[in-house]
Enzyme design. Structure first.
Site, PDB file in Angstrom:
ATOM      1  N   ARG A 146     -20.186 -49.575  -8.600  1.00 25.53           N
ATOM      2  CA  ARG A 146     -20.120 -50.340  -9.897  1.00 25.53           C
ATOM      3  C   ARG A 146     -18.986 -51.689  -9.511  1.00 25.53           C
ATOM      4  NH1 ARG A 146     -17.487 -46.340 -13.537  1.00 25.53           N
ATOM      5  NH2 ARG A 146     -17.158 -45.552 -11.491  1.00 25.53           N
ATOM      6  N   GLU A 158     -10.632 -34.095   9.167  1.00 21.52           N
ATOM      7  CA  GLU A 158      -9.553 -33.114   8.582  1.00 21.52           C
ATOM      8  C   GLU A 158      -9.611 -32.758   6.984  1.00 21.52           C
ATOM      9  OE1 GLU A 158      -6.853 -31.278  10.492  1.00 21.52           O
ATOM     10  OE2 GLU A 158      -7.222 -30.549   8.674  1.00 21.52           O
ATOM     11  N   GLY A 173      -6.934 -33.244  -4.543  1.00 22.58           N
ATOM     12  CA  GLY A 173      -6.032 -34.420  -5.033  1.00 22.58           C
ATOM     13  C   GLY A 173      -6.179 -35.839  -4.417  1.00 22.58           C
ATOM     14  N   LYS A 218     -16.823 -25.257   2.916  1.00 21.48           N
ATOM     15  CA  LYS A 218     -15.743 -25.002   3.755  1.00 21.48           C
ATOM     16  C   LYS A 218     -15.666 -23.884   5.015  1.00 21.48           C
ATOM     17  CE  LYS A 218     -13.470 -27.485   0.288  1.00 21.48           C
ATOM     18  NZ  LYS A 218     -12.453 -27.403  -1.051  1.00 21.48           N
ATOM     19  N   VAL A 278     -11.771 -29.910   4.673  1.00 18.97           N
ATOM     20  CA  VAL A 278     -11.314 -28.664   4.122  1.00 18.97           C
ATOM     21  C   VAL A 278      -9.934 -28.596   3.997  1.00 18.97           C
ATOM     22  CG1 VAL A 278     -11.084 -26.192   5.117  1.00 18.97           C
ATOM     23  CG2 VAL A 278     -12.911 -27.727   6.347  1.00 18.97           C
ATOM     24  N   ASN A 318     -11.522 -40.923  -6.567  1.00 17.19           N
ATOM     25  CA  ASN A 318     -10.010 -40.310  -6.226  1.00 17.19           C
ATOM     26  C   ASN A 318      -9.576 -40.484  -4.902  1.00 17.19           C
ATOM     27  OD1 ASN A 318     -10.387 -38.938  -8.955  1.00 17.19           O
ATOM     28  ND2 ASN A 318     -11.743 -37.911  -8.099  1.00 17.19           N
ATOM     29  N   VAL A 319     -10.345 -40.326  -3.853  1.00 16.72           N
ATOM     30  CA  VAL A 319      -9.778 -40.206  -2.686  1.00 16.72           C
ATOM     31  C   VAL A 319      -9.619 -41.662  -2.039  1.00 16.72           C
ATOM     32  CG1 VAL A 319      -9.966 -39.329  -0.333  1.00 16.72           C
ATOM     33  CG2 VAL A 319     -10.619 -37.971  -2.022  1.00 16.72           C
ATOM     34  N   LYS A 350     -17.267 -32.466   2.946  1.00 17.10           N
ATOM     35  CA  LYS A 350     -17.866 -31.036   3.386  1.00 17.10           C
ATOM     36  C   LYS A 350     -19.041 -30.544   3.210  1.00 17.10           C
ATOM     37  CE  LYS A 350     -15.345 -30.646  -0.725  1.00 17.10           C
ATOM     38  NZ  LYS A 350     -14.402 -31.251  -1.398  1.00 17.10           N
TER      39      LYS A 350
HETATM   40  P1  NAP Z   1     -15.369 -39.760  -6.456  1.00 20.50           P
HETATM   41  O1  NAP Z   1     -14.101 -39.882  -7.203  1.00 20.50           O
HETATM   42  O2  NAP Z   1     -16.739 -39.285  -7.174  1.00 20.50           O
HETATM   43  O3  NAP Z   1     -15.583 -41.316  -5.771  1.00 20.50           O
HETATM   44  C1  NAP Z   1     -16.984 -41.518  -5.198  1.00 20.50           C
HETATM   45  C2  NAP Z   1     -16.824 -43.011  -4.991  1.00 20.50           C
HETATM   46  O4  NAP Z   1     -17.955 -43.483  -3.926  1.00 20.50           O
HETATM   47  C3  NAP Z   1     -16.813 -43.969  -6.252  1.00 20.50           C
HETATM   48  O5  NAP Z   1     -16.003 -45.006  -6.024  1.00 20.50           O
HETATM   49  C4  NAP Z   1     -18.245 -44.416  -6.277  1.00 20.50           C
HETATM   50  O6  NAP Z   1     -18.430 -45.776  -6.866  1.00 20.50           O
HETATM   51  C5  NAP Z   1     -18.664 -44.409  -4.559  1.00 20.50           C
HETATM   52  N1  NAP Z   1     -19.935 -44.136  -4.509  1.00 20.50           N
HETATM   53  C6  NAP Z   1     -20.745 -43.158  -4.813  1.00 20.50           C
HETATM   54  N2  NAP Z   1     -22.007 -43.205  -4.284  1.00 20.50           N
HETATM   55  C7  NAP Z   1     -22.160 -44.531  -3.794  1.00 20.50           C
HETATM   56  C8  NAP Z   1     -23.255 -45.436  -3.143  1.00 20.50           C
HETATM   57  N3  NAP Z   1     -24.340 -44.825  -3.056  1.00 20.50           N
HETATM   58  N4  NAP Z   1     -22.719 -46.701  -2.596  1.00 20.50           N
HETATM   59  C9  NAP Z   1     -21.480 -46.997  -2.833  1.00 20.50           C
HETATM   60  N5  NAP Z   1     -20.658 -46.353  -3.457  1.00 20.50           N
HETATM   61  C10 NAP Z   1     -20.851 -45.206  -3.905  1.00 20.50           C
HETATM   62  O7  NAP Z   1     -15.251 -38.782  -5.135  1.00 20.50           O
HETATM   63  P2  NAP Z   1     -13.858 -38.282  -4.585  1.00 20.50           P
HETATM   64  O8  NAP Z   1     -13.336 -37.416  -5.619  1.00 20.50           O
HETATM   65  O9  NAP Z   1     -12.815 -39.565  -4.217  1.00 20.50           O
HETATM   66  O10 NAP Z   1     -14.275 -37.530  -3.341  1.00 20.50           O
HETATM   67  C11 NAP Z   1     -14.962 -38.194  -2.271  1.00 20.50           C
HETATM   68  C12 NAP Z   1     -15.129 -37.429  -1.049  1.00 20.50           C
HETATM   69  O11 NAP Z   1     -14.044 -36.429  -0.652  1.00 20.50           O
HETATM   70  C13 NAP Z   1     -16.120 -36.334  -1.340  1.00 20.50           C
HETATM   71  O12 NAP Z   1     -16.957 -36.071  -0.128  1.00 20.50           O
HETATM   72  C14 NAP Z   1     -15.596 -34.813  -1.743  1.00 20.50           C
HETATM   73  O13 NAP Z   1     -15.920 -33.807  -1.389  1.00 20.50           O
HETATM   74  C15 NAP Z   1     -14.229 -35.371  -0.632  1.00 20.50           C
HETATM   75  N6  NAP Z   1     -12.983 -34.477  -1.082  1.00 20.50           N
HETATM   76  C16 NAP Z   1     -12.333 -34.905  -2.302  1.00 20.50           C
HETATM   77  C17 NAP Z   1     -11.253 -34.202  -2.510  1.00 20.50           C
HETATM   78  C18 NAP Z   1     -10.482 -34.478  -3.934  1.00 20.50           C
HETATM   79  O14 NAP Z   1      -9.394 -33.869  -4.547  1.00 20.50           O
HETATM   80  N7  NAP Z   1     -11.191 -35.473  -4.720  1.00 20.50           N
HETATM   81  C19 NAP Z   1     -10.659 -33.513  -1.613  1.00 20.50           C
HETATM   82  C20 NAP Z   1     -11.246 -33.062  -0.523  1.00 20.50           C
HETATM   83  C21 NAP Z   1     -12.458 -33.810  -0.183  1.00 20.50           C
HETATM   84  P3  NAP Z   1     -17.870 -45.901  -8.229  1.00 20.50           P
HETATM   85  O15 NAP Z   1     -16.455 -46.038  -8.497  1.00 20.50           O
HETATM   86  O16 NAP Z   1     -18.591 -47.417  -8.432  1.00 20.50           O
HETATM   87  O17 NAP Z   1     -18.817 -44.692  -9.020  1.00 20.50           O
END
Ligand code: NAP
Length: 449
Positions: free
Chosen positions: A56, A137, A323, A213, A140, A23-24, A113
């Protein structure tokens, strides 16, 4: 640096590795690629994406496949990588990869976090040692700038309280329960269907995400290392439609709050066990707040954080707490800062934990309570119930009684009482013959007294 050693206008690229393209990460990569000209002007040199680590490779991600790798470690270690953006999430291997980057003097921007709530000390030490930066940043409240204001803007003030709605999933659920009158399970199912809750919602609904957080916010606000284990935590899964209904009847709604509070040392306490130090209370739980409280109008998946500082007074930060694009905005702000520091030789402020304030146990933390009881509909019940509150030193603010088919409902709102006094009261109430059940106990926050 240019050959002349002057930072501005360099063509020398700054190499960026992005770990994770979910997502991010997808939005971070998009912004780096789409806004490269603006970013170059803001940094003073081009930011060049060296590679993106994913799990992947067989997924079409709309970027040059040559940039993708499953070997995150090799990517971090590449000589042409200067900055690392960690947006893969989880503890391992993120912890090791960030540590490796920092040890090699490569600044890191992370949104993680869960990792920071337990390992900031270790990571900050690695950054300090190699004079690299650790920015977070986005960890949280997504897009909302709250980390930098606490670290920088308020570094000359004394923060007394930080209260926030920092989890969009639970706020979406509680707002929907408030608006529709639906129960928790049905609302959670709807949140999952709409993509606001994950398939396994535990981290959100049980308050783990908010607690991580809260630990980060409390560390920054009080210059004290606070980890997730220091945070008292309750989730929202026991909140019922009846809780929302009785809250509404007293002009309140229910929110999952992250509360970080300075508990001043009592006057004349220098000889006490705490040595006269202030303590800090860090807690996450659902609480009633009056509808006129500024956090009450924060609805849906939005986040807000209210900071109270001695000289600044009350500040409120509001916006999209999650998001892909909003979170990427915060990540990019950090990335530009880290890149500029590379050129100018400046550094982000390091971890500040000099105050080392002790954590106040939840049992010592006074709050107000909203206690919902099912009782026998007969005379003398009110007196018996009030007697138990008095017996345990819990002072009652208001009592409301409603008749029901199989008895009556009593809603008692208390003045401030400690958790332990209230727990003893509830245990005693449950033993009363005239009390059918203590249906719920929810804290009340945000009132003046
Ligand atoms: P996500 O959609 O699950 O994406 C995780 C990504 O990391 C995927 O592309 C995954 O690969 C890759 N990945 C995971 N383990 C890996 C490994 N061992 N080696 C290589 N690549 C790996 O997560 P997200 O929602 O973007 O969140 C990412 C971070 O931002 C987290 O720490 C989350 O707490 C933080 N965050 C997210 C949000 C939000 O709104 N989503 C908000 C604030 C903070 P694949 O694509 O191949 O599966």
């Amino acid at each position: 640096m240019t050959d002349q050693g002057h930072p501005f206008g360099s063509d020398h690229p700054i190499g960026v590795a992005v770990l994770g393209m979910g997502n991010v990460g997808t939005e971070v990569v998009r912004i780096i690629q789409e806004q490269s000209q603006d970013l170059r002007q803001r940094v003073g040199a081009p930011l060049v994406l060296r590679g993106v680590a994913v799990r992947r490779l067989d997924v079409d991600r709309g970027i040059d496949p040559e940039l993708l790798t499953t070997d995150a470690r090799a990517l971090v270690n590449r000589e042409d990588v200067d900055l690392v953006v960690e947006v893969m999430g989880g503890i391992d291997p993120a912890r090791e990869l960030i540590g490796t980057a920092l040890t090699a003097g490569k600044s890191v921007v992370t949104a993680n976090k869960a990792l920071l709530a337990d390992y900031t000390g270790e990571l900050a030490a690695a950054a300090e040692h190699s004079r690299a930066d650790l920015y977070f940043e986005a960890a949280v409240a997504g897009a909302i700038p709250v980390v930098r204001p606490l670290i920088q803007s308020l570094s000359g003030d004394r923060v007394n309280r930080v209260v926030g709605i920092v989890n969009g999933t639970t706020n979406f659920i509680l707002s929907a329960m408030d608006e529709t009158g639906a129960d928790y399970s049905a609302t959670l199912a709807e949140a999952t269907r709409l993509g606001y809750a994950e398939a396994d919602p535990t981290a959100d609904v049980e308050g783990f995400d908010a607690a991580a957080k809260a630990a980060i916010l409390a560390s920054l606000a009080f210059h004290t290392r606070v980890t997730a284990a220091d945070v008292y935590r309750e989730g929202i899964s026991r909140i019922t439609s009846e809780d929302l209904e009785t809250a509404a009847a007293v002009g309140c709604t229910v929110k999952l709050l992250a509360i970080c509070e300075r508990v001043p040392a009592s006057p004349g306490e220098p000889g006490s066990a705490q040595g006269g130090k202030d303590r800090i209370s860090v807690r996450v739980y659902p609480a009633l707040i009056p509808r006129k409280h500024p956090l009450s109008s924060v609805s849906g998946a939005f986040n807000a954080v209210v900071v109270e500082a001695e000289n600044a007074g009350r500040l409120m930060f509001y916006g999209q707490g999650a998001g892909g694009a909003p979170t990427a905005s915060a990540v990019m702000g950090d990335l530009v800062m880290a890149a500029r520091n590379k050129f100018f030789g400046g550094r982000a402020p390091g971890e500040s934990v000099y105050a080392e304030l002790p954590i106040a146990p939840i049992g010592d933390t006074p709050t107000r309570y909203h206690v919902n009881l099912k009782v026998a509909d007969r005379t003398g019940v009110l007196q018996a119930v009030a007697g138990e509150f008095a017996q345990h030193g819990v002072s009652i603010s208001t009592v409301r009684q409603e008749g029901q088919d199989e008895g009556a409902r009593l809603v008692v709102v208390t003045h401030h009482a400690t958790e332990s006094a209230l727990a003893d009261t509830v245990a005693a109430l449950a033993e009363l013959e005239s009390v059918t059940s203590v249906t719920s106990v929810v804290r009340l926050e945000g009132t003046e007294e």
